[in-house]
Motif scaffolding. Sequence first.
Motif, mmCIF file in Angstrom:
data_model
loop_
_atom_site.group_PDB
_atom_site.id
_atom_site.type_symbol
_atom_site.label_atom_id
_atom_site.label_comp_id
_atom_site.label_asym_id
_atom_site.label_seq_id
_atom_site.Cartn_x
_atom_site.Cartn_y
_atom_site.Cartn_z
ATOM 1 N N GLY A 179 13.725 4.468 -3.374
ATOM 2 C CA GLY A 179 13.724 5.815 -4.150
ATOM 3 C C GLY A 179 13.608 6.918 -3.173
ATOM 4 N N GLY A 180 13.356 6.295 -1.791
ATOM 5 C CA GLY A 180 13.160 7.393 -0.569
ATOM 6 C C GLY A 180 11.894 7.657 -0.238
ATOM 7 N N LEU A 181 10.665 6.929 -0.720
ATOM 8 C CA LEU A 181 9.324 7.013 -0.381
ATOM 9 C C LEU A 181 8.952 6.438 0.774
ATOM 10 N N THR A 182 8.063 7.168 1.675
ATOM 11 C CA THR A 182 7.465 6.746 2.899
ATOM 12 C C THR A 182 6.225 5.902 2.454
ATOM 13 N N ASN A 183 5.661 5.223 3.441
ATOM 14 C CA ASN A 183 4.610 4.148 2.976
ATOM 15 C C ASN A 183 3.762 4.886 2.842
ATOM 16 N N THR A 184 3.275 6.185 3.155
ATOM 17 C CA THR A 184 2.165 7.136 3.037
ATOM 18 C C THR A 184 2.136 7.518 1.442
ATOM 19 N N GLU A 185 3.321 7.973 0.993
ATOM 20 C CA GLU A 185 3.689 8.401 -0.385
ATOM 21 C C GLU A 185 3.658 7.176 -1.046
ATOM 22 N N ILE A 186 4.083 6.010 -0.859
ATOM 23 C CA ILE A 186 3.953 4.730 -1.820
ATOM 24 C C ILE A 186 2.450 4.536 -1.912
ATOM 25 N N GLY A 187 1.621 4.690 -0.740
ATOM 26 C CA GLY A 187 0.150 4.418 -0.832
ATOM 27 C C GLY A 187 -0.549 5.303 -1.980
ATOM 28 N N GLU A 188 0.008 6.573 -1.699
ATOM 29 C CA GLU A 188 -0.631 7.529 -2.688
ATOM 30 C C GLU A 188 -0.215 7.352 -4.201
ATOM 31 N N GLN A 189 0.981 6.878 -4.450
ATOM 32 C CA GLN A 189 1.340 6.759 -5.708
ATOM 33 C C GLN A 189 0.950 5.501 -6.459
ATOM 34 N N MET A 190 0.570 4.348 -5.434
ATOM 35 C CA MET A 190 -0.042 3.148 -5.999
ATOM 36 C C MET A 190 -1.596 3.194 -5.836
ATOM 37 N N PHE A 191 -2.212 4.020 -5.205
ATOM 38 C CA PHE A 191 -3.757 3.853 -5.038
ATOM 39 C C PHE A 191 -3.919 3.159 -4.226
ATOM 40 N N VAL A 192 -3.125 2.719 -3.066
ATOM 41 C CA VAL A 192 -3.849 1.591 -2.113
ATOM 42 C C VAL A 192 -3.563 2.211 -0.819
ATOM 43 N N ALA A 193 -4.078 1.528 0.205
ATOM 44 C CA ALA A 193 -4.163 2.060 1.647
ATOM 45 C C ALA A 193 -2.710 1.869 2.364
ATOM 46 N N GLU A 194 -2.397 2.833 3.263
ATOM 47 C CA GLU A 194 -0.957 2.922 3.731
ATOM 48 C C GLU A 194 -0.800 1.603 4.511
ATOM 49 N N SER A 195 -1.879 0.915 5.272
ATOM 50 C CA SER A 195 -1.829 -0.359 5.897
ATOM 51 C C SER A 195 -1.430 -1.399 4.955
ATOM 52 N N THR A 196 -1.899 -1.394 3.780
ATOM 53 C CA THR A 196 -1.795 -2.400 2.763
ATOM 54 C C THR A 196 0.012 -2.147 2.515
ATOM 55 N N VAL A 197 0.289 -1.146 2.297
ATOM 56 C CA VAL A 197 1.948 -0.833 1.961
ATOM 57 C C VAL A 197 2.568 -1.455 3.140
ATOM 58 N N LYS A 198 2.259 -1.024 4.260
ATOM 59 C CA LYS A 198 2.915 -1.774 5.542
ATOM 60 C C LYS A 198 2.984 -3.276 5.306
ATOM 61 N N THR A 199 1.966 -3.826 5.114
ATOM 62 C CA THR A 199 1.721 -5.396 5.043
ATOM 63 C C THR A 199 2.692 -5.898 3.911
ATOM 64 N N HIS A 200 3.120 -5.248 2.844
ATOM 65 C CA HIS A 200 3.742 -5.621 1.673
ATOM 66 C C HIS A 200 5.108 -5.323 2.138
ATOM 67 N N VAL A 201 5.382 -4.482 3.045
ATOM 68 C CA VAL A 201 6.914 -4.217 3.473
ATOM 69 C C VAL A 201 7.194 -5.330 4.394
ATOM 70 N N GLY A 202 6.387 -5.452 5.226
ATOM 71 C CA GLY A 202 6.559 -6.510 6.381
ATOM 72 C C GLY A 202 7.164 -8.013 5.366
#
Length: 234
Positions: A179-202
């Motif tokens: 949907g075009g969201l950045t890691n920061t936007e995903i973290g805000e939407q899901m109420f998790v840290a950006e570092s957690t999003v990066k781990t999931h993306v990896g």
Amino acid sequence: MEPVTAAPGRSIRVLLVDDQNLVRMGFRMVLDAQEGIDVVGEAADGRMGIEMSHTLAPDVVLMDVRMPGMDGIAATRTIVEEHPQSRVIVLTTFDLDEYAFAALRAGASGFLLKDVGPAELVTSIRAVAGGDATISSRVSRRMLDLFSQRLPSGPRPRGDEAVAALTPREREILSAIAGGLTNTEIGEQMFVAESTVKTHVGRILMKLGLRDRVHAVIFAYENGLNGHHRSQPD
């Protein structure tokens, strides 16, 4: 593939590849005004871009798609194969350019229109140099809808098997990436840290055998994961 990023404290080295001198001049004027970005060279066609990548080892290559002689698709493929430390952002005048999409298939880490604003251009270069990827928000959905089924894809796991290997949260994050969201936007939407999003993306990239998030977007569209999902707990 583990991204190779510019060393901390070192300027991002950028190579401009475009057959139009005025276009290169315009990009250079924007980038020369930015702290931490250094335009190390200019090339007028794809073959020259490959040669200069050999000698200059740029972190990011801004690559025009349509050029006389060797075009940006062939040049992108060669640079990605021979210089994996150099990341490529392809540029085009047309927001529905099938050639640009083919360049993404060839290994480019981003897609931008030539009329991109200075702020978005700089943000995209920094993102790609940091191991992320970028697609112009104006064209990503239309481009992928039109061309994802028309162009041949490289080797990757069968979609159903790969999707089954993802957790519900990973599928949700993959959908958000599409949907075009950045890691920061995903973290805000899901109420998790950006570092957690990066781990999931990896983990998503590893499980799907994909190079970066641009190719994750392509995979998501090909496998019907481009919708929006409600947040679920990890």
